[in-house]
Design a protein around this motif. Sequence first.
Motif, short mmCIF file in Angstrom:
data_model
loop_
_atom_site.label_atom_id
_atom_site.label_comp_id
_atom_site.label_asym_id
_atom_site.label_seq_id
_atom_site.Cartn_x
_atom_site.Cartn_y
_atom_site.Cartn_z
N ILE A 631 -15.33 32.81 3.31
CA ILE A 631 -16.41 31.83 3.29
C ILE A 631 -17.54 32.28 4.20
O ILE A 631 -18.73 32.24 3.85
CB ILE A 631 -15.89 30.44 3.70
N LEU A 634 -19.47 35.14 2.62
CA LEU A 634 -20.34 34.72 1.53
C LEU A 634 -21.56 33.97 2.05
O LEU A 634 -22.65 34.05 1.48
CB LEU A 634 -19.56 33.85 0.55
N LYS A 635 -21.38 33.22 3.13
CA LYS A 635 -22.54 32.55 3.74
C LYS A 635 -23.54 33.59 4.27
O LYS A 635 -24.75 33.36 4.23
CB LYS A 635 -22.09 31.62 4.87
N ILE A 643 -20.97 27.07 -0.64
CA ILE A 643 -19.73 27.79 -0.89
C ILE A 643 -18.70 26.80 -1.41
O ILE A 643 -18.42 25.78 -0.79
CB ILE A 643 -19.20 28.48 0.38
N ALA A 665 -16.16 25.28 4.02
CA ALA A 665 -16.67 25.31 2.66
C ALA A 665 -17.52 24.07 2.42
O ALA A 665 -17.37 23.05 3.10
CB ALA A 665 -15.52 25.37 1.65
#
Length: 933
Positions: A631, A634-635, A643, A665
Amino acid sequence: MTSDDLVIMASEAGVLDIPPEKVIQKGRLQPGRMFIIDTEEGRIVADAEIKNRIAGEQPYRQWLDQHLIRMAELPEPPHLPEPDHDTVLQRQQAFGYSFEDLRLLMVPMARDGVEATGSMGTDTPLAILSDKPQSLFSYFKQLFAQVTNPPIDCIREEIVTSTETTIGSEKNLLQAEPESCQLIELKSPILTNEELAKLQHLDQPGYKSITLPILYPVAAGAAGLERALDELFAAADRAIEDGINILILSDRGIDHDQAAIPALLAVSGLHHHLIRQGTRTRIGLVLESGEPREVHHFALLIGYGVGAVNPYLAFETLDDMIREGLLVGLDHATACKNFAKAAIKGVVKVISKMGISTIQSYRGAQIFEAVGLDPRLVEKYFTWTPSRIGGADLATLARETELRHRHGFPDRPVDGHTLTVGGQYQWRADGELHLFSPQTVHKLQRAVRDGNYTVFKEYSALVNNQLKQHYTLRGLLDFKAATPIPIAEVESVESILTRFKSGAMSYGSISKEAHEALAIAMNRIGGKSNTGEGGEDPARYIPEANGDSKNSAIKQVASGRFGVTSHYLVNARELQIKMAQGAKPGEGGQLPGAKVYPWIAKTRHSTPGVGLISPPPHHDIYSIEDLAELIHDLKNANHHARISVKLVSEVGVGTIAAGVAKAHADVVLISGYDGGTGASPQTSIKHAGLPWELGLAETHQTLVLNNLRSRIAVETDGQLKTGRDVVIAALLGAEEFGFATAPLVSLGCIMMRVCHLNTCPVGVATQDPQLRDRFTGKPEHVVNFMRFIAEEVRELMAQLGFRPFHEMIGRTDRLEAAQAVEHWKAKGLDFRKILYQPDAGRRSAATARSRRITAWTSRSTTPRSWSSASPAIEQGEPVARRCRSATSTAWWAPSSAARSRAATVPRDCRKTPSRSSSRAAPARASAPSCQAD
C-alpha cells in the motif's frame, strides 16, 4: 549474518541498516529447508546436518521396511464386485447425478485428466434456498488463505506437495517406536475397485478390516436416519474393541426400501463420535460410496476425516458413458485412471488455497464453512464448523435424501426414466433457477437499448420477486415500514452514480470493444471502471475528441504482472490490490492461451498463446505488514490515487479488513463468491467463498467495534443486479458498489457461459476478430443501466425515509428477516448475526468513512520530498535530508560524508507543519516535516 555474531531474520532485506562490510553471509529460507541457530555452540547448523542427525536417531528405514505396507504389495483379492450396468441409471438417480454432471464435469476429468473449467460465476440459489433436493456437499463452502497466510502454487511448488497418505492405527506421536510405522501407504486417497477389494479382504498380521453399511430405511424419515447413524457409531465402537483397525463404510446395496446415508454425514459424524470417545487414532477410515463424483466432494470427505474413497458408481458411470458414446477413444481403465488423476489434482489445488501442501495434513482439517445448516446438526456431526445463519436440520436432509432416492426407486414404475438435466452450470428450462435467465436478459437488454425505465422495472421485478422462488440471502430480507418522503428530497441520481463501479474484467478476458465501452460509460457518469489485472493500452489515456475517455479509473494490480507499469499506475484514480478474486478465491482467473492474441500479449507484456492466471498465490504478502508495505509503495507510485484492497467473503474476513484499514488502505472491497466473469475450475466457481451478505456484515461490524469504520470506505460486489440489491448492501454497511455481469449483459452478453472457449457469439468475451465484429453494445447502454439502478435506489430511499445516501449506510435496524417464509428449507434460517448492530459507544459511532487518514502519506515520498531532491536530480548537486523513518521512532541523519559534501546541514525538523501549509494542502495535513539543502 554479521561479523559481530549478529543474525537477522526478517521478511525482507533492509529492515535494519547494517554496513555492508559487516555482512559475511546472507540468503533466504528456501522451501523444505531448515534454519537453526545453536546458541550453546555459537553456530548455524546446516540443513543437511539437522536432517542427518534426526534421520540417524532411530533405524527408521528398517522400521519402515518391516512394518509399512504399500498398497501394491497387498495380495490380489479373491473376487471383485461385478458392475451392474442394468441398474446404473437407477443408482445415479438415487444419488442425485444429473446429465450435466456427466457432460460438463466427468467427461473432461476422464478425457483430459484435469478438472472442468467454467466462467461467468454462479447465479443459482444456495443449497438451502433451492427448490430441488441438493447434495449435502453443496451446503459447504471452501475457505482459503487471504493475507494472513499465503496460498501455495501447487504447480511451481510441486516438490513440496504430496498426495500420499496412510491408513491404519496411529501410535503416540511423541514416542518413536517401530509400531508407529505399521500403516498401509496409499499413493492417492482415491481408490480403485481393485484396491478397495484388497482392503476388504485384508489378511496381514496387525491389520483387520470390517465393512459397515451406511444405509437406513428411507420411509422412516429423520428418525430412521438418526437411528441408523447411532447404530453405525455403536458398531464402530464394537469393532474397535474387537481389534479392528480399518473401518470401511459402504453404501452398496441401496434398494427400494434402503437409502444411503449421505456419505459426508456418515463420515464426519463417525469421525467426531470417535474423537469424543478418544478412539479416533485407533482406526483408519475408508469410504465406499456411489455419491462422490466431483472434486469438491472428495475434498470435503478428506477434510472431514476419511483416509481413502472408492467412488464406485463414478467408475461405473464412466464405463457406461464409453458404451453410450459420450466418451470416445478411451477404454475403461484409462478413463478411470484419468478421472482419479483429475480428482486428486483438484483436491491438491483446493488444499493449496489454504497453504496446505500435503493430503495427509488436510485430512480432518475441516477448512470449510457451512451455509444453511442448523447449528445443532453441525455441533453433533460437523463439530467446530462455522455455521452462522442456521438452516436445514436432520429432517430436511432426510427429506432431500428421500426425494433423490424416490427418483431412482419410485413407488410406481415409470417408463422412460432419464437423468435430470441439472442446470447448475448452464440455464435449462426444466433445470435449476438462475437470476439471469433468457427472460431477464431480454428485459434488461430491451430496457437499456430503448432507454425505457418502465421495462427496466419489469426486469427488476423478475429479479427481485423472491417471495415464492428464493435465490439469495438478501432475497429473504425485508425493509421495515417507515414514513416515506417525497422523492424530490432524496439525493440526486448524479450523486449516487459516483458510488458505482464496473467490476474488474481484464482486457483479454473480454474484447477491446466491450472493455472500452465500459470505461467510456463509467467516465461519463462520474463512476469508475476497472481494468482488471490485464494492463491497458496507453493510447486510451488520451481523451477522445468528443470529450469521452477510455481510461479506466481503477487500475488493478496483484503481483505486478500483466501490464502493470509505472505509466499504468500514474494514470489511475484508484489502485486496487487483488488479494483474492470473486468467484474463484485462492484460485485466480484463467486467461486460456487461445485468448492471448498478439495484441493481448503486447498489452500484458506476456507471450502470445501462453495462458495466464491472476492473481497468482501471493508469496510476497504473508501478513498485514507486507500488505501495508505494498500500500505504501502504491501511494508513492501515485499519490493522487486511492488504494483499494480486494478481499472475498469468508468467515474471518472482518478481521482481515480491520488489518487493511490499519494498513492505511482507502477502500476495502468485499466480493461475493457468486460474481466473477473470468474462467476458473468449476469447483472454485461453485464451492469457494461465501455470499457477500455474510462477509459485508462481518466486515462492517468488526470495523465499527474497533473504531475503524470512519477510516476506510467499504465496497461490495457479486451479482448486484437491481436497486434493491444496492440498498440492502448499503444497509449492511457498503458505501460503494461494483457491477460486472449486468453491465456485460447490457452490452449484449447472452450468458452462454463459455467465455473461456473464445467462442462468444456476440463479441463480448472473445478476441476472435470475426466474432468481435458482432459486438453491438454501446456505452449508452451501460449508462442507461447505471442510471436506472440509481433511480430505483432513490425510490427505495424515499420509501425508507432517507435523504442523503450516507445516512443509509450500516442501518441494519431498517432490515428484518422476511416473515412467513413458506419454503420447506429456508424457513429455518436465522439472520440475527447478519443484522446485528454493534453498540460500540459514541467514539465508534461512525458507520461510514468520514475522514481521510494522512498518517501514512506523511511518511511517504510526497511532492515536498521530491522538490527537496530536485537539485540532485536536475543539476547533480548533493542533497542531504533529515526526517523520521517510516517504521521506527528513531531519527535518521545523513552520513558524515554526505554532510561534508552538502553546502549546509539541514536543521532538525521535528515540528509539525504550520497551519498555513495545512490550509494550502488539506489532504497532506501531516505531510513530511523535514527540509533539505
